[in-house]
Motif scaffolding. Structure first.
Motif, PDB file in Angstrom:
ATOM      1  N   ALA A 113      46.790  36.783  22.720  1.00 38.60           N
ATOM      2  CA  ALA A 113      46.181  36.331  23.977  1.00 38.60           C
ATOM      3  C   ALA A 113      45.079  35.301  23.728  1.00 38.60           C
ATOM      4  CB  ALA A 113      45.624  37.533  24.735  1.00 38.60           C
ATOM      5  N   LEU A 124      43.752  35.628  31.279  1.00 40.52           N
ATOM      6  CA  LEU A 124      44.124  34.870  32.482  1.00 40.52           C
ATOM      7  C   LEU A 124      42.919  34.249  33.168  1.00 40.52           C
ATOM      8  CD1 LEU A 124      46.842  37.011  34.331  1.00 40.52           C
ATOM      9  CD2 LEU A 124      47.045  34.624  33.551  1.00 40.52           C
ATOM     10  N   GLU A 182      45.799  46.936  27.229  1.00 39.14           N
ATOM     11  CA  GLU A 182      46.868  45.943  27.421  1.00 39.14           C
ATOM     12  C   GLU A 182      46.613  45.105  28.685  1.00 39.14           C
ATOM     13  OE1 GLU A 182      47.402  49.166  26.688  1.00 39.14           O
ATOM     14  OE2 GLU A 182      48.248  48.999  24.658  1.00 39.14           O
ATOM     15  N   ILE A 183      46.271  45.794  29.766  1.00 38.07           N
ATOM     16  CA  ILE A 183      45.990  45.066  31.011  1.00 38.07           C
ATOM     17  C   ILE A 183      44.706  44.264  30.884  1.00 38.07           C
ATOM     18  CG2 ILE A 183      45.535  45.300  33.495  1.00 38.07           C
ATOM     19  CD1 ILE A 183      47.262  47.805  33.481  1.00 38.07           C
ATOM     20  N   LYS A 204      45.196  41.060  28.970  1.00 36.41           N
ATOM     21  CA  LYS A 204      45.958  40.106  29.775  1.00 36.41           C
ATOM     22  C   LYS A 204      45.091  39.471  30.874  1.00 36.41           C
ATOM     23  CE  LYS A 204      49.970  39.950  32.826  1.00 36.41           C
ATOM     24  NZ  LYS A 204      50.837  40.803  33.649  1.00 36.41           N
ATOM     25  N   GLN A 205      44.349  40.320  31.581  1.00 35.14           N
ATOM     26  CA  GLN A 205      43.558  39.807  32.703  1.00 35.14           C
ATOM     27  C   GLN A 205      42.342  39.002  32.233  1.00 35.14           C
ATOM     28  OE1 GLN A 205      46.362  40.603  34.720  1.00 35.14           O
ATOM     29  NE2 GLN A 205      44.639  40.086  36.067  1.00 35.14           N
TER      30      GLN A 205
END
Lengths: 280, 280
Positions: free
Chosen positions: A64, A36, A28-29, A32-33
């Motif tokens: 994403a 980004l 999940e992280i 996201k990262q």
């Protein structure tokens, strides 16, 4: 070499990161990262799926705007024990199912080796294993990428230790959905590298391209890989070779490193981007 | 394989030990203890000569009725720095002098690699280096044995990483006194091993045969070699191949191991003898 030097990478449209590279992060992280930071591809290691439904991970990735490049990893076919070999076939089918569910077009095969038997026996069992799951993968729209592994893993992780061997297997089996994952770490030293990359390309079988670097000195057989530019692998020249051979897919950063795993992972991501632009 | 299986070794008439294997011992103690245990051959590492006159070491070895099999090691030809390359040539000539002085018929070449340049450049410099010292060795009655080193040493110790490469160099240079040192540790994984050993034999160029084992797992890239039988290398089958190819020389035990160096060296010698009879 200069004449076929590849274009400098000016954006992250072809950058993919393996979840194992940022192992301390949950998927999940990581998703996201990565997003980004403009990373466009993700190769999902199976451990990252644990305790999650593949369909949910797929949605997470799609939301994403990332693309799933591969699922890592199937393989580990050889064993002196027939029951173990059958279990490996079942586990590979499960990996193929997961790949289909998360939308991964490729399963990377770390083919395996059993040091209680000869390498030639392990190599035969690898071919048998690939044949046993090839159709199943095809029916599920999944391609299988044999990853030749460095000879220092011949006792445990893979008895397929050169690109030539992987090409030979592809040629022999002649299955439409079986190809090769070219990882610079494993094959950079090969005397016939350029020729074998060209041959793999001619067969239309370069299914994946993995990058990192060989640190000099290397302190650990498994967990001391470097960022591109940090070692002695001519990463950009090898990219030139695979692109000369027709490959236009994602450039996948796959680094196992206790050093980098112990670092702040956002800082690592910065370093990956820098290494990607400067040395890939 | 069974049909060409070699005869069981019934005595120590072909057993040679490298001084590095019993590194804690001075050459004086090594010679005495090897002889006491029936070892008939000794390969002398250059560090064992330090502070001694080669002629005296020669007499020491002759008095103990041992035979000098090789001097280890020359090589390390490549460098981005021309001056360093010239120094390497001089150092190889010095090694050839030392070999002649101690009565070693062979100098083993660990060919070297400089990771600041491409492997192909290092490989070219290796050929140039061998050519530069080939005649000098010949005039001194010394043969040069190219030792292909495992690909995990391609960044530092040798850019010659397969037996095929070593054979190709021998064929290309076609110097009467340039051949190959076949070390099971470096080449056991090679897909074309049997063919390349046969090829080397056909050229009459198997100049040395080194044994040890690849422990599984291996904990260190350099200093975790095993005794024959302790790992996954089919040592006896590879001996069958070199003998099928015409080799009848010494079987040289060359083990780098912090574990074994930390042990009582007489106990290690017992273990070497046991491994020699049981697994070689």
């Amino acid at each position: 070499m200069e004449s076929s030097f590849p274009e400098v990478l000016k954006d992250t449209s072809r950058l993919c990161i393996h979840t194992i590279t940022t192992k301390p992060w949950s998927i999940e992280i990581a998703v996201k990262q990565y997003a980004l930071n403009g990373v466009r591809g993700i190769t999902v290691w199976r451990d990252a799926l644990e305790g999650r439904k593949p369909a949910e991970v797929r949605r997470l990735i799609e939301d994403a705007k990332l693309e799933v490049v591969s699922l890592c990893r199937g393989g580990f076919f050889p064993s002196t024990d027939k029951k173990k070999r059958e279990e490996a076939i079942e586990d590979n089918k499960k990996a193929i199912d997961e790949a289909a569910e998360i939308g991964a077009p490729v399963v990377v095969l770390v083919c395996g080796s059993d040091c209680r038997q000869s390498l030639s026996e392990s190599r035969k069992q690898i071919e048998d294993g690939i044949v046993a799951v090839g159709d199943y993968a095809g029916k599920n729209g999944v391609r299988l990428a044999i990853e030749p592994l460095h000879p220092m893993y011949a006792d445990t992780r893979s008895a397929v230790n050169t690109l030539k061997q992987a090409n030979d297997i592809c040629e022999k089996l002649n299955l439409p959905n079986v190809g090769v994952a070219v990882d610079v770490y494993h094959i950079w030293w090969e005397p016939d590298l350029e020729r074998e990359i060209a041959r793999c390309g001619e067969m239309g079988r370069i299914f994946a391209f993995h990058v990192c670097d060989w640190k000099s000195p290397t302190m650990d057989l498994l967990l001391d890989r470097g960022l591109m530019g940090e070692g002695c692998i001519p990463v950009r020249q090898i990219r030139a070779m695979v692109e000369e051979a027709g490959f236009r897919g994602f450039i996948e950063v796959e680094i196992f490193s206790t050093l980098y795993w112990s670092m702040d992972q956002n800082r690592l991501l910065d370093k990956i981007l820098e290494a990607y632009y400067k040395h890939t």
